[in-house]
Each structure stands twice: as C-alpha cells, then as structure tokens.
Motif scaffolding. Sequence first.
Motif, PDB file in Angstrom:
ATOM      1  N   UNK A  97     -36.365 -52.091  11.579  1.00 28.25           N
ATOM      2  CA  UNK A  97     -35.802 -50.888  10.965  1.00 28.25           C
ATOM      3  C   UNK A  97     -36.771 -49.702  10.982  1.00 28.25           C
ATOM      4  N   UNK A  98     -38.058 -49.971  10.965  1.00 29.20           N
ATOM      5  CA  UNK A  98     -39.033 -48.872  10.980  1.00 29.20           C
ATOM      6  C   UNK A  98     -39.110 -48.187  12.336  1.00 29.20           C
ATOM      7  N   UNK A  99     -38.503 -48.784  13.346  1.00 31.14           N
ATOM      8  CA  UNK A  99     -38.508 -48.227  14.701  1.00 31.14           C
ATOM      9  C   UNK A  99     -37.103 -47.870  15.179  1.00 31.14           C
ATOM     10  N   UNK A 100     -36.100 -48.012  14.325  1.00 29.54           N
ATOM     11  CA  UNK A 100     -34.706 -47.827  14.739  1.00 29.54           C
ATOM     12  C   UNK A 100     -34.233 -46.393  14.525  1.00 29.54           C
ATOM     13  N   UNK A 101     -32.991 -46.130  14.955  1.00 26.57           N
ATOM     14  CA  UNK A 101     -32.438 -44.775  14.933  1.00 26.57           C
ATOM     15  C   UNK A 101     -32.345 -44.186  13.530  1.00 26.57           C
ATOM     16  N   UNK A 102     -32.155 -45.038  12.526  1.00 23.73           N
ATOM     17  CA  UNK A 102     -32.017 -44.572  11.137  1.00 23.73           C
ATOM     18  C   UNK A 102     -33.351 -44.493  10.402  1.00 23.73           C
ATOM     19  N   UNK A 103     -34.452 -44.583  11.110  1.00 26.70           N
ATOM     20  CA  UNK A 103     -35.751 -44.730  10.441  1.00 26.70           C
ATOM     21  C   UNK A 103     -36.083 -43.564   9.499  1.00 26.70           C
ATOM     22  N   UNK A 104     -35.652 -42.352   9.838  1.00 27.69           N
ATOM     23  CA  UNK A 104     -35.986 -41.208   8.979  1.00 27.69           C
ATOM     24  C   UNK A 104     -35.207 -41.273   7.667  1.00 27.69           C
ATOM     25  N   UNK A 105     -33.984 -41.808   7.717  1.00 26.24           N
ATOM     26  CA  UNK A 105     -33.231 -42.065   6.487  1.00 26.24           C
ATOM     27  C   UNK A 105     -33.965 -43.128   5.668  1.00 26.24           C
ATOM     28  N   UNK A 106     -34.400 -44.176   6.345  1.00 25.05           N
ATOM     29  CA  UNK A 106     -35.144 -45.249   5.684  1.00 25.05           C
ATOM     30  C   UNK A 106     -36.386 -44.707   4.994  1.00 25.05           C
ATOM     31  N   UNK A 107     -37.192 -43.938   5.716  1.00 24.09           N
ATOM     32  CA  UNK A 107     -38.446 -43.434   5.158  1.00 24.09           C
ATOM     33  C   UNK A 107     -38.187 -42.593   3.905  1.00 24.09           C
ATOM     34  N   UNK A 108     -37.196 -41.706   3.978  1.00 23.23           N
ATOM     35  CA  UNK A 108     -36.889 -40.840   2.837  1.00 23.23           C
ATOM     36  C   UNK A 108     -36.404 -41.652   1.635  1.00 23.23           C
TER      37      UNK A 108
END
Length: 231
Positions: free
Chosen positions: A208-219
């Motif tokens: 998940x840290x490398x996937x397309x949604x990663x910026x959503x994840x980080x936030x």
Amino acid sequence: MIGCLCIHGFTGSPDEVAPLAEYLRKRTDWMIKTPTLPGHGEELHLKGITHDQWFQAAEHELQALMNECETVYVIGFSMGGVIAVYLAEKYHIDKLVLLSAAFYYVNPRQLWEDIRDMFRNGWRRIGEHPLFIRYKNKVRSTPIAAVLEFRKLVNEVRPRLPYVHVPVLIVQGEKDGIVPLKSAHYLYQRIGSSKKKLLFLPESYHHVCHSADRHVLFAEVEKFLRESGND
C-alpha cells in the motif's frame, strides 16, 4: 518527543514502508525507525531464523524507542502488522497502524487478477514484469521452514487481539493479491480497541505504501496519529 516504529513484512525490507516513513519525517519532528528483521533485507537469509527472533528484534527496537520518547506509535505492514499487534498487547504504546496486516494471507483470485493486469498494461512477456520477478525471487529464496515460522507467528498473535486496547487504524488495499479483505474485517471485529477505524484503498495492491492510493494513505495515517485523545 514522539517516536514511530515502522515494521516491514515477511521476506521484505524497510523499503516496503519507506515512502510512508519519509512522508512522516518531512512533515514532523518525530523519531522514525525502520529496522530490518532478522534474515530479511535486500538479500534473504532466512534459514535457521525463528519467529521468536522476529518478535525479539521488534521488542528491542521498541524498547530503545520508548527509552527516548514519551509517546510511541507502531506501524506494521503485512507480517509487520501482526508483530505490531504483539507489541501493542505486551507494551504500553499510544497508537497502532496496521497496513495489509497478514492475519489471513494469499488471495489466489486477486493474485490472478494482478497477473491479468500485467497483460492489460502491455506486459506480453510475463517473465519480464517486475512484480512477477520480485515474487518469483522471493519464492526461490524462502525456505519452507521460514514459511512455517511465519504461520506460527500469526497463530501466536491471533488470540492476543481482544487484549489490544490502543486506538488503531486498519488499512487494506482492495486489490491486494496477498492478504484478502477478510483479514481487515477480522481484525476490526476481533481487536479490543474501542477507538478503531477501517480504511479501504480501492486502487491499492498489497504494498500500500507504493500503490496508487498512497497519498491518501499517508494523509490518513498522519491525521490519525495527530488526533488527540486516547482509548
């Protein structure tokens, strides 16, 4: 001082959690640690390594962080998520983030979908696809005994879930071919925390840290960790 321990997955390395760790380093003054578990790293040396050694290594890193920091968060990816639950039940930590936590593992149907996506994206020769190469190399470098140790680790931690009471964020990629969605639902239902949140990432695979949604994840991770109040 706030400390944050980020634990990678089975047959993995700190690179699996590096994008999230770097994001937090840039946006906070926290002490962020991303250790390498015994036998893991860029080259695997898992022969003779036991699950107890993975527990002990994680405990050592957590204890060192707790000696320097008043507040400690633990983030675990895949098998690292299972280890993170072990730590949260045994030690007083402040918050817990579980990424693709492997309480169930290997989703053959989604793994096949991943392979189909490789073809859709123009990879006519499957053997050249980087995802295929990575998993092939891992399979070749992973002794059966290490897989059994991983299973022992999961079986040992599952009964501890009801005794974990810290606030927890459970994250799962909906396209994960390794850990099925039921793992996240199982975690949410079984963990004893009264403050818990389930976050599904529709475009994310296992990493998940490398996937397309990663910026959503980080936030979302930053928001969760910055929220005041405890369980």
